[in-house]
Design an enzyme around this catalytic site. Structure first.
Site, PDB file in Angstrom:
ATOM      1  CG  ASP A  22      -2.182   0.891   1.243  1.00 50.09           C
ATOM      2  OD1 ASP A  22      -2.333   1.434  -0.040  1.00 50.09           O
ATOM      3  OD2 ASP A  22      -2.524   1.494   2.220  1.00 50.09           O
ATOM      4  CG  ASN A  70      -8.132  -1.844  -4.716  1.00 49.60           C
ATOM      5  OD1 ASN A  70      -6.985  -2.438  -4.655  1.00 49.60           O
ATOM      6  ND2 ASN A  70      -8.176  -0.931  -3.981  1.00 49.60           N
TER       7      ASN A  70
HETATM    8  C1  IPE Z   1      -5.646  -2.755  -0.099  1.00 49.97           C
HETATM    9  O1  IPE Z   1      -4.881  -1.321  -0.388  1.00 49.97           O
HETATM   10  C2  IPE Z   1      -5.338  -3.213  -1.303  1.00 49.97           C
HETATM   11  C3  IPE Z   1      -4.121  -3.462  -1.979  1.00 49.97           C
HETATM   12  C4  IPE Z   1      -3.064  -3.182  -1.491  1.00 49.97           C
HETATM   13  C5  IPE Z   1      -4.171  -4.268  -3.264  1.00 49.97           C
HETATM   14  P1  IPE Z   1      -6.262  -0.310  -0.445  1.00 49.97           P
HETATM   15  O2  IPE Z   1      -5.471   1.081  -0.467  1.00 49.97           O
HETATM   16  O3  IPE Z   1      -7.102  -0.718  -1.320  1.00 49.97           O
HETATM   17  O4  IPE Z   1      -6.957  -0.281   1.071  1.00 49.97           O
HETATM   18  P2  IPE Z   1      -7.679   0.966   1.815  1.00 49.97           P
HETATM   19  O5  IPE Z   1      -8.881   1.215   1.211  1.00 49.97           O
HETATM   20  O6  IPE Z   1      -6.797   1.990   2.153  1.00 49.97           O
HETATM   21  O7  IPE Z   1      -8.065   0.276   3.026  1.00 49.97           O
HETATM   22  C1  IPE Z   2      -1.671   0.168  -3.456  1.00 54.41           C
HETATM   23  O1  IPE Z   2      -1.502   1.705  -3.297  1.00 54.41           O
HETATM   24  C2  IPE Z   2      -1.973  -0.145  -4.599  1.00 54.41           C
HETATM   25  C3  IPE Z   2      -3.297  -0.776  -4.845  1.00 54.41           C
HETATM   26  C4  IPE Z   2      -4.311  -0.751  -4.142  1.00 54.41           C
HETATM   27  C5  IPE Z   2      -3.760  -1.194  -6.333  1.00 54.41           C
HETATM   28  P1  IPE Z   2      -2.732   2.893  -3.353  1.00 54.41           P
HETATM   29  O2  IPE Z   2      -3.000   3.307  -4.629  1.00 54.41           O
HETATM   30  O3  IPE Z   2      -3.515   2.222  -2.454  1.00 54.41           O
HETATM   31  O4  IPE Z   2      -1.921   4.007  -2.822  1.00 54.41           O
HETATM   32  P2  IPE Z   2      -2.564   4.770  -1.452  1.00 54.41           P
HETATM   33  O5  IPE Z   2      -2.712   4.014  -0.497  1.00 54.41           O
HETATM   34  O6  IPE Z   2      -3.755   5.496  -2.077  1.00 54.41           O
HETATM   35  O7  IPE Z   2      -1.265   5.954  -1.310  1.00 54.41           O
HETATM   36 MG    MG Z   3      -4.082   2.496  -0.332  1.00 53.94          MG
END
Ligand code: IPE
Ligand code: IPE
Ligand code: MG
Length: 250
Positions: A22, A70
């Site tokens: 993340d 997502n």
């Molecule tokens: C969790 O991250 C999913 C992945 C890393 C693929 P998110 O960024 O989607 O999680 P939330 O929404 O902050 O909990």
């Molecule tokens: C994780 O990084 C990747 C996916 C969830 C696909 P994020 O895209 O959630 O990045 P932040 O959490 O918004 O910084």
């Molecule tokens: Mg995230």
């Protein structure tokens, strides 16, 4: 001075590490770039984790790559992510194969674009005889849905008479999860500073050690992985017992 890697003992090593990768969006934003730039730069961090895990001979690594939630992101971001997954599979397939890794997918993969599904199925197929480690990608994955689907499968078996209610044990239940072929998670790592599980492997982390790192995923390096393993080795995993019992090995 000893490096962190040198401080790691032979045992205990986790059998199964799961990572919530993340922080890509925030990493990009902090550099004045679009979120998708963060996803592109995240690929090197994935390599770092896979290589470190492979080097330590940790047999199972599960990477949370795209969650069922997502799908609620803007179309443009989803499309970029899907293209990136496709490109990366194409570029890394040989490397994965030559490292002897066996690839697995968990999640509702039929929701992914056809091309990505084909590439994934192909990679799963060509690596099926590899035995140097298991790389599990969680794609379009949501743990609640996985648990529900196990409940439905068990329900259908009870209805048809294939299974009796009194025969449902933890083991039987686990055999209906997407992860039926993998051991429980020993160590779960989440980058980005968020302290939550976000619908990842809820059943499988029942007794996992949880580590939440204050770094954003694209900055994750092999050293960070070693540090996680070092910290893991310095935890006492009691599984409900007392320390004294563990000392006496009872
Ligand atoms: C969790 O991250 C999913 C992945 C890393 C693929 P998110 O960024 O989607 O999680 P939330 O929404 O902050 O909990
Ligand atoms: C994780 O990084 C990747 C996916 C969830 C696909 P994020 O895209 O959630 O990045 P932040 O959490 O918004 O910084
Ligand atoms: Mg995230």
């Amino acid at each position: 001075m000893q490096s962190i890697k040198e401080k790691i003992k032979k045992e205990p090593l986790p059998k199964h590490v799961a990572i919530i990768m993340d922080g890509n969006g925030r990493w990009a934003k902090s550099r004045g770039k679009e979120r998708t730039y963060g996803h592109k730069c995240a690929i090197q961090a994935v390599r770092n984790a896979v290589d470190a895990c492979n080097e330590m001979q940790i047999p199972y690594l599960t990477l949370y790559t795209f969650s069922s939630e997502n799908w609620n992101r803007p179309d443009e971001e989803i499309n970029t992510l899907m293209s990136l997954i496709s490109e990366t599979l194409l570029l890394e397939a040989e490397e994965i194969f030559s490292k002897g890794l066996r690839m697995h997918i968990i999640g509702d993969i039929e929701k992914l674009p056809q091309l990505v599904q084909q590439q994934l199925n192909q990679l799963v197929d060509i690596t099926k005889d590899n035995d140097k480690g298991n790389l599990i990608l969680a794609l379009s994955y949501g743990s609640q849905r996985e648990i529900l689907s196990a409940v439905k499968k068990i329900g259908a078996k009870i209805k048809s008479g294939e299974l009796k209610e009194e025969e449902i044990t933890e083991e039987v239940f686990e055999n209906h999860l997407y992860t039926k072929d993998f051991p429980p998670v020993d160590l779960m790592i989440r980058t980005s500073g968020e302290v939550r599980i976000s619908n990842f492997l809820l059943w499988q982390i029942a007794y996992a050690e949880l580590q939440f790192l204050d770094i954003l995923w694209p900055d994750f390096g092999q050293e960070d992985f070693y540090k996680c393993i070092y910290d893991y080795q310095n935890k006492e995993r009691r599984f409900g017992k007392t320390s004294e019992q563990l000392d006496e090995n009872i």
